[in-house]
Write a protein that holds these residues in place. Structure first.
Motif, PDB file in Angstrom:
ATOM      1  N   GLN A   1       0.813  -1.216   0.000  1.00 35.35           N
ATOM      2  CA  GLN A   1       0.000   0.000   0.000  1.00 35.35           C
ATOM      3  C   GLN A   1       0.850   1.272   0.000  1.00 35.35           C
ATOM      4  N   PRO A   2       1.572   1.519  -1.087  1.00 34.27           N
ATOM      5  CA  PRO A   2       2.417   2.725  -1.181  1.00 34.27           C
ATOM      6  C   PRO A   2       1.568   3.983  -1.357  1.00 34.27           C
ATOM      7  N   GLU A   3       1.190   4.601  -0.243  1.00 36.26           N
ATOM      8  CA  GLU A   3       0.212   5.699  -0.259  1.00 36.26           C
ATOM      9  C   GLU A   3       0.718   6.929  -1.001  1.00 36.26           C
ATOM     10  N   ASP A   4       1.968   7.306  -0.768  1.00 34.98           N
ATOM     11  CA  ASP A   4       2.509   8.494  -1.417  1.00 34.98           C
ATOM     12  C   ASP A   4       3.890   8.177  -1.979  1.00 34.98           C
ATOM     13  N   ILE A   5       4.297   8.943  -2.992  1.00 37.89           N
ATOM     14  CA  ILE A   5       5.569   8.681  -3.662  1.00 37.89           C
ATOM     15  C   ILE A   5       6.278   9.989  -3.972  1.00 37.89           C
ATOM     16  N   ALA A   6       7.588   9.891  -4.152  1.00 44.06           N
ATOM     17  CA  ALA A   6       8.410  11.006  -4.616  1.00 44.06           C
ATOM     18  C   ALA A   6       9.446  10.414  -5.563  1.00 44.06           C
ATOM     19  N   VAL A   7       9.867  11.202  -6.540  1.00 45.58           N
ATOM     20  CA  VAL A   7      10.842  10.733  -7.527  1.00 45.58           C
ATOM     21  C   VAL A   7      12.016  11.691  -7.537  1.00 45.58           C
TER      22      VAL A   7
ATOM     23  N   THR B   1       5.480   2.890   2.882  1.00 41.52           N
ATOM     24  CA  THR B   1       4.537   1.770   2.767  1.00 41.52           C
ATOM     25  C   THR B   1       3.842   1.490   4.098  1.00 41.52           C
ATOM     26  N   ARG B   2       2.753   0.764   4.003  1.00 39.33           N
ATOM     27  CA  ARG B   2       1.906   0.536   5.172  1.00 39.33           C
ATOM     28  C   ARG B   2       2.556  -0.379   6.216  1.00 39.33           C
ATOM     29  N   ASP B   3       3.623  -1.075   5.864  1.00 37.41           N
ATOM     30  CA  ASP B   3       4.304  -1.924   6.841  1.00 37.41           C
ATOM     31  C   ASP B   3       5.471  -1.210   7.519  1.00 37.41           C
TER      32      ASP B   3
ATOM     33  N   ASP C   1       9.592  12.987 -16.112  1.00 35.25           N
ATOM     34  CA  ASP C   1      10.142  12.509 -17.378  1.00 35.25           C
ATOM     35  C   ASP C   1       9.059  11.898 -18.284  1.00 35.25           C
ATOM     36  N   ASP C   2       7.985  12.649 -18.491  1.00 32.37           N
ATOM     37  CA  ASP C   2       6.885  12.246 -19.380  1.00 32.37           C
ATOM     38  C   ASP C   2       6.153  10.991 -18.928  1.00 32.37           C
ATOM     39  N   HIS C   3       6.240  10.681 -17.650  1.00 34.89           N
ATOM     40  CA  HIS C   3       5.489   9.566 -17.084  1.00 34.89           C
ATOM     41  C   HIS C   3       4.775  10.042 -15.826  1.00 34.89           C
ATOM     42  N   LEU C   4       3.688   9.372 -15.515  1.00 35.47           N
ATOM     43  CA  LEU C   4       2.948   9.641 -14.293  1.00 35.47           C
ATOM     44  C   LEU C   4       3.122   8.439 -13.368  1.00 35.47           C
ATOM     45  N   TYR C   5       3.635   8.702 -12.167  1.00 35.43           N
ATOM     46  CA  TYR C   5       3.817   7.658 -11.166  1.00 35.43           C
ATOM     47  C   TYR C   5       2.657   7.744 -10.178  1.00 35.43           C
ATOM     48  N   LEU C   6       2.120   6.587  -9.799  1.00 37.83           N
ATOM     49  CA  LEU C   6       0.877   6.563  -9.044  1.00 37.83           C
ATOM     50  C   LEU C   6       0.997   5.733  -7.772  1.00 37.83           C
ATOM     51  N   GLY C   7       0.728   6.387  -6.636  1.00 36.35           N
ATOM     52  CA  GLY C   7       0.672   5.687  -5.362  1.00 36.35           C
ATOM     53  C   GLY C   7      -0.756   5.267  -5.067  1.00 36.35           C
ATOM     54  N   SER C   8      -0.902   4.220  -4.249  1.00 43.86           N
ATOM     55  CA  SER C   8      -2.240   3.683  -3.999  1.00 43.86           C
ATOM     56  C   SER C   8      -2.287   2.930  -2.675  1.00 43.86           C
ATOM     57  N   LEU C   9      -3.429   3.004  -2.025  1.00 44.20           N
ATOM     58  CA  LEU C   9      -3.658   2.213  -0.822  1.00 44.20           C
ATOM     59  C   LEU C   9      -4.300   0.874  -1.142  1.00 44.20           C
ATOM     60  N   GLY C  10      -4.461   0.598  -2.438  1.00 42.09           N
ATOM     61  CA  GLY C  10      -5.105  -0.654  -2.823  1.00 42.09           C
ATOM     62  C   GLY C  10      -4.231  -1.571  -3.642  1.00 42.09           C
ATOM     63  N   THR C  11      -2.914  -1.291  -3.725  1.00 40.97           N
ATOM     64  CA  THR C  11      -2.034  -2.109  -4.555  1.00 40.97           C
ATOM     65  C   THR C  11      -0.772  -2.507  -3.786  1.00 40.97           C
ATOM     66  N   ASN C  12      -0.004  -3.418  -4.390  1.00 47.81           N
ATOM     67  CA  ASN C  12       1.321  -3.781  -3.875  1.00 47.81           C
ATOM     68  C   ASN C  12       2.396  -3.366  -4.865  1.00 47.81           C
ATOM     69  N   PHE C  13       2.121  -2.292  -5.608  1.00 50.17           N
ATOM     70  CA  PHE C  13       3.046  -1.749  -6.590  1.00 50.17           C
ATOM     71  C   PHE C  13       2.791  -0.257  -6.785  1.00 50.17           C
ATOM     72  N   VAL C  14       3.740   0.407  -7.425  1.00 48.92           N
ATOM     73  CA  VAL C  14       3.563   1.792  -7.880  1.00 48.92           C
ATOM     74  C   VAL C  14       3.266   1.736  -9.367  1.00 48.92           C
ATOM     75  N   GLY C  15       2.223   2.422  -9.797  1.00 44.03           N
ATOM     76  CA  GLY C  15       1.881   2.448 -11.219  1.00 44.03           C
ATOM     77  C   GLY C  15       2.716   3.469 -11.969  1.00 44.03           C
ATOM     78  N   LYS C  16       3.035   3.161 -13.209  1.00 42.18           N
ATOM     79  CA  LYS C  16       3.791   4.085 -14.061  1.00 42.18           C
ATOM     80  C   LYS C  16       3.079   4.162 -15.402  1.00 42.18           C
ATOM     81  N   LEU C  17       2.664   5.361 -15.774  1.00 40.80           N
ATOM     82  CA  LEU C  17       1.870   5.564 -16.972  1.00 40.80           C
ATOM     83  C   LEU C  17       2.572   6.546 -17.923  1.00 40.80           C
ATOM     84  N   ARG C  18       2.770   6.139 -19.170  1.00 38.54           N
ATOM     85  CA  ARG C  18       3.351   7.054 -20.155  1.00 38.54           C
ATOM     86  C   ARG C  18       2.330   8.125 -20.515  1.00 38.54           C
ATOM     87  N   LEU C  19       2.779   9.374 -20.548  1.00 39.63           N
ATOM     88  CA  LEU C  19       1.855  10.484 -20.765  1.00 39.63           C
ATOM     89  C   LEU C  19       1.745  10.929 -22.222  1.00 39.63           C
ATOM     90  N   ASN C  20       2.697  10.624 -23.062  1.00 33.81           N
ATOM     91  CA  ASN C  20       2.679  11.183 -24.418  1.00 33.81           C
ATOM     92  C   ASN C  20       2.024  10.268 -25.447  1.00 33.81           C
TER      93      ASN C  20
END
Length: 363
Positions: free
Chosen positions: A67-73, A83-85, A343-362
């Protein structure tokens, strides 16, 4: 005789209703709940259909993160997350996941990288307060303000002058009972300021409806923060002729705003939460129903489980939504809490996953 029976029955019904109401109110953990006003339109700022773009994210650190609630790059592209642990973890550009620092507990929330002291990570621990973490260890910067405990440290941002701004989402309900604050819908939150030159913490703004994510404008003239229960973000001027003025940045958002982050072009990314399942919004308009829900944890869990995920990109002046990415049904990215552009990507934190999402923006 019949009339007397009717009167007796009516009196009994009224008495039972009165006793039930008295019991519910006197035993409820919430007080005088207010009506939670939902935006007049489901997508008042974005009249486009669901696109499900969030379903095509790359999953970083899958299985390593809880549950990686918040992120920084950082500037090298290394993702840092709380993380929640109880860990601060890093996902390196080669995909490896590092257990960097263990803080403990299960209440780590907002995180940001220090811009005045390279290597320092600033973290909000809902129960411990504002923390500074580095290779030397963990330091509590702020645990109370004006003699009262900081009971729900939520998100944090640092200015170039070293001042640190962070939210105390609720002075009444703690992290594990946050949905009670939703039900009560009263202004229990505040924005705080930590001055490293004096090590003092002060109240910048109080009387807020669950202040959540915080961010600074590109020129650092103003602070923007989420007011989740009001479906809006507010702007507080830090400099210039409007210094000290509080105004609406954007309102009628199509979800309760969570974390907010500055984009490279000066716009803002905001994670939006569905505060209740679709079709059940009426529960927030009936105070007596709120009293009932507040007393039963399983009911609370049911009514807060909205199966929708969305992030929006808002112009630098807050006048309109530029882009929207979503996941109808929250099939891949449930409970998104934090969007960060790098760097043209969106990184996503979530309380419902066991990963950080990475989405290409262009695309």
């Amino acid at each position: 005789m019949i009339r007397n029976c009717y009167l007796l029955a009516l009196t009994g019904v009224v008495l039972v209703a009165f006793l039930l109401q008295t019991f519910l109110i006197s035993n409820s953990p919430i007080d005088y709940p207010q009506v939670l006003e939902f935006p007049p339109s489901a997508l008042s700022h974005a009249d486009v259909p669901w696109n499900n773009d969030l379903q095509r994210v790359i999953k970083l650190g899958q299985g390593c993160l809880k549950q990686p609630e918040d992120i920084a790059v950082d500037k090298e592209g290394v993702v840092c997350t709380a993380t929640r642990d109880g860990w601060i973890k890093k996902i390196h550009t080669n995909g490896t996941c590092e257990d960097w620092k263990f803080i403990g507990g299960g209440s780590l929330l907002g995180i940001t990288l220090s811009i005045t002291n390279e290597g320092d990570v600033l973290v909000c621990d809902a129960e411990k307060g504002l923390l500074k973490v580095n290779e030397k260890g963990v330091t509590v910067l702020a645990a109370e303000v004006n003699g009262s405990k900081i009971s729900f440290a939520d998100d944090v941002i640092e200015a170039t002058d070293g001042n640190i701004y962070f939210s105390d989402a609720s002075t009444k309900f703690g992290f594990h009972n946050w949905y009670l604050d939703t039900l009560e819908a009263r202004p229990n939150g505040r924005i705080l300021k930590y001055d490293p030159s004096t090590t003092k913490t002060t109240i910048l703004i109080d009387g807020l409806y669950f202040p959540n994510g915080v961010a600074l404008s590109k020129d650092q003239q103003f602070l923007v923060f989420s007011e989740t229960w009001k479906f809006r973000c507010l702007k507080y001027w830090l400099k210039g002729a409007n210094k000290g003025k509080l105004e609406v940045f954007i309102d009628n958002l199509p979800g309760g705003p969570d974390n907010i982050n500055l984009a490279p072009d000066g716009s803002f990314w905001i994670a939006l939460l569905p505060l209740t399942p679709k079709g059940l919004e009426f529960v927030h308009k009936w105070p007596m129903l709120k009293y009932v829900i507040a007393q039963f944890p399983r009911l609370r869990d049911f009514f807060r489980d909205g199966k929708r995920s969305m992030v929006v990109n808002v112009e630098a002046d807050g006048k309109k939504i530029i882009r929207k990415f979503d996941d109808e049904g929250a099939k891949v990215m449930p409970f998104i809490t934090s969007p960060v552009e790098f760097d043209d990507h969106l990184y996503l934190g979530s309380l419902g996953t066991n990963f950080v999402g990475k989405l290409r923006l262009n695309n």
